[in-house]
Design an enzyme around this catalytic site. Structure first.
Site, PDB file in Angstrom:
ATOM      1  CG  MET A  77       7.449 -50.434 -38.612  1.00 49.65           C
ATOM      2  SD  MET A  77       7.232 -51.841 -37.505  1.00 49.65           S
ATOM      3  CE  MET A  77       7.609 -53.217 -38.598  1.00 49.65           C
ATOM      4  CG  ASP A 233       7.189 -47.035 -35.612  1.00 51.96           C
ATOM      5  OD1 ASP A 233       7.099 -48.279 -35.718  1.00 51.96           O
ATOM      6  OD2 ASP A 233       6.247 -46.272 -35.897  1.00 51.96           O
TER       7      ASP A 233
END
EC number: 2.7.1.17
Length: 496
Positions: A77, A233
């Protein structure tokens, strides 16, 4: 079959599942991180694309990928991938663990005091928005060419489909999304000189955003598959582990460490450095505590002593050492929860002539566990306590480390099948959901059917005899950061 691609910091992994959700194959390709200066962390997006092609090629050696029905992605991210009007990358991506934009965070919060209320999160250097302010101030020639900002996995979606898209779980980590509306916020964008025109369209993680372009499908040797928006994720890892309903949670022991809990609404709690984001599935949100160097701490030490991580863990288990006077702070990349301090340093204390590698390895395992306890305390104060936790990530493969974390957190921990491929499995599940949803099937029914918790491999209960040892050592762990904070900042300035 369904393909999930997980773009991590240290590698890109591909996971293929069948229409029952069973994992058929997985492959991975390593990636490297560049750190040109202290607190900097960057990657070349072109290396992601090459890794994507390599992983697909490896999977084709094992499976007939012409049978694939859909593709999904998860990814690290917060990374700022800057694109010009022609779709070219303007500079290396500034990653989630990059700490250069602390001054920009402070300036944004002072200049726009309502930003925290709008985003529900503190401005931290790891997030995307302050990175763009840093580029604007330090690389104006790059900012002048900036047409689009994409998150790492969204760049791969763009290369695969030609479509600029994102999902609300990943987009929430930029500080440009309003997590309640699950869409971009004009005021948050304007604070960093951007507008809706610079941003991709936001979808739910299981929504189909496009198909492989004809040219890319031919290059990769794949059919023109539908591609779903995917997920950040951690949200993808939650989907992979069946952590989809309020009250459920997991810990991820990847490069970073994440303590993740699901909530039924957006529960902002920035004062405790809790991340409050959207889940990858509709009508769900989540909260996280994050420590920036979990498995990375062990990998760093392994490289330092010229051993593999497996060798370190094997030697520790063979030594029968269960307690050590050595204490470790795992702040090798600064720290988020609970300090929000990009200048925090990693430290060993308690070293003597008699200390060996095994004792230092144990101290690292304990130190990361203490950082997860910091996260647990922050989430508890935000009303997000859970009774038991699943574990995912490469570090979760160590039974010894799992047990230490259970002892430190005083929680029941469950290690499940597929925990080492959680985000990739989640991305593949999102692809399955998206393909089935496009046929008119109800998404909530699909989630209940396919987003189940994998088979339990091992359960760890806290061992009571270690209780006072870890409680006392955790108190020392907390005091060490506070006692050395000013000294570390002076050392950073001295070497800069």
């Amino acid at each position: 079959m369904y393909l999930g691609l997980d773009l991590g910091t240290s590698g890109l992994k591909g996971v293929v599942i069948d229409d029952k959700g069973n994992v058929l194959a997985q492959e991975s390709v390593p990636l490297t991180v560049e750190s040109l200066h202290a607190t900097w962390s960057e990657q070349d997006p072109l290396s992601w694309w090459q890794a994507c092609k390599d992983v697909i090629n490896q999977l084709q050696q094992r499976l007939d990928l012409s049978k694939l029905k859909a593709l999904g992605l998860s990814g690290q991210m917060h990374g700022a991938t800057l694109i010009d009007t022609e779709g070219n990358v303007l500079r290396p991506c500034i990653l989630w663990n990059d700490g250069r934009s602390q001054a920009q965070c402070e300036a944004l919060m002072a200049q726009f005091p309502d930003l925290i209320e709008r985003s529900g999160n503190l401005y931290m250097p790891g997030f995307t928005a302050p990175k763009i302010r840093w580029v604007q101030e330090n690389e104006p020639e790059v900012f002048a060419k900036l047409a689009h900002v994409l998150l790492p996995k969204d760049y791969l979606v763009y290369r695969l489909t030609g479509v600029m898209s994102s999902d609300c779980s990943d987009a929430a980590g930029t500080l440009w999304l309003n997590p309640e509306t699950r869409q971009w916020d004009d005021a948050l964008l304007a604070a960093t000189g951007l507008s809706q025109a610079n941003m991709p369209k936001v979808y739910e993680g299981c929504d189909v955003v496009g198909t492989l372009s004809e040219a890319i499908a031919q290059e990769l040797g794949l059919p023109q598959l539908p591609v779903v928006a995917g997920a950040g994720d951690n949200a993808a890892g939650a989907v992979g582990m069946g952590v989809t309903n309020p009250g459920q949670g997991f810990i991820s022991l990847g490069t970073s460490g994440v303590y993740f809990t699901v909530s039924e609404s957006h529960k902002a709690n920035p004062q405790n450095t809790v991340h409050a984001f959207c889940h990858a599935l509709p009508n769900r949100w989540h909260q996280m505590g994050v420590t920036l160097s979990a498995a990375n701490s062990l990998a760093w030490f392994a490289k330092l002593v010229d051993k593999s991580v497996a060798e370190l863990l094997d030697a520790l288990e063979d030594s029968d050492i269960e307690r050590t006077n050595v204490l470790f702070l795992p702040y090798l990349s600064g720290e988020r929860t609970p300090h929000n301090d990009p200048l925090a340093n990693g430290q060993f204390i308690g070293l003597t002539n008699t200390v060996n590698v095994e004792a230092m390895t144990l101290a690292i395992l304990e130190g990361v566990a203490f950082s997860l306890l910091d996260c647990q305390n922050a989430l508890d104060s935000a009303g997000s306590a859970v009774d038991e936790l699943s574990l995912i990530g490469g570090g979760a493969r160590s039974a010894l480390w799992r047990q230490i974390i259970s002892n430190v957190l005083n929680k029941r921990l469950i290690y499940r099948d597929g925990g080492d491929v959680g985000p990739g499995l989640g991305a593949a599940r999102l692809a399955l959901l998206g393909e089935q949803q496009s046929q008119g099937k109800n998404i909530e029914s699909l989630i209940a059917e396919y987003c189940t918790m994998p088979y339990v491999l091992e359960v760890h209960e806290p061992v009571a005899t270690f209780g006072s040892y870890y409680q006392d050592k955790y108190a020392l762990y907390q005091s060490l950061y506070q006692s050395t904070k000013d000294l570390n900042e002076k050392l950073m300035r001295l070497s800069s």
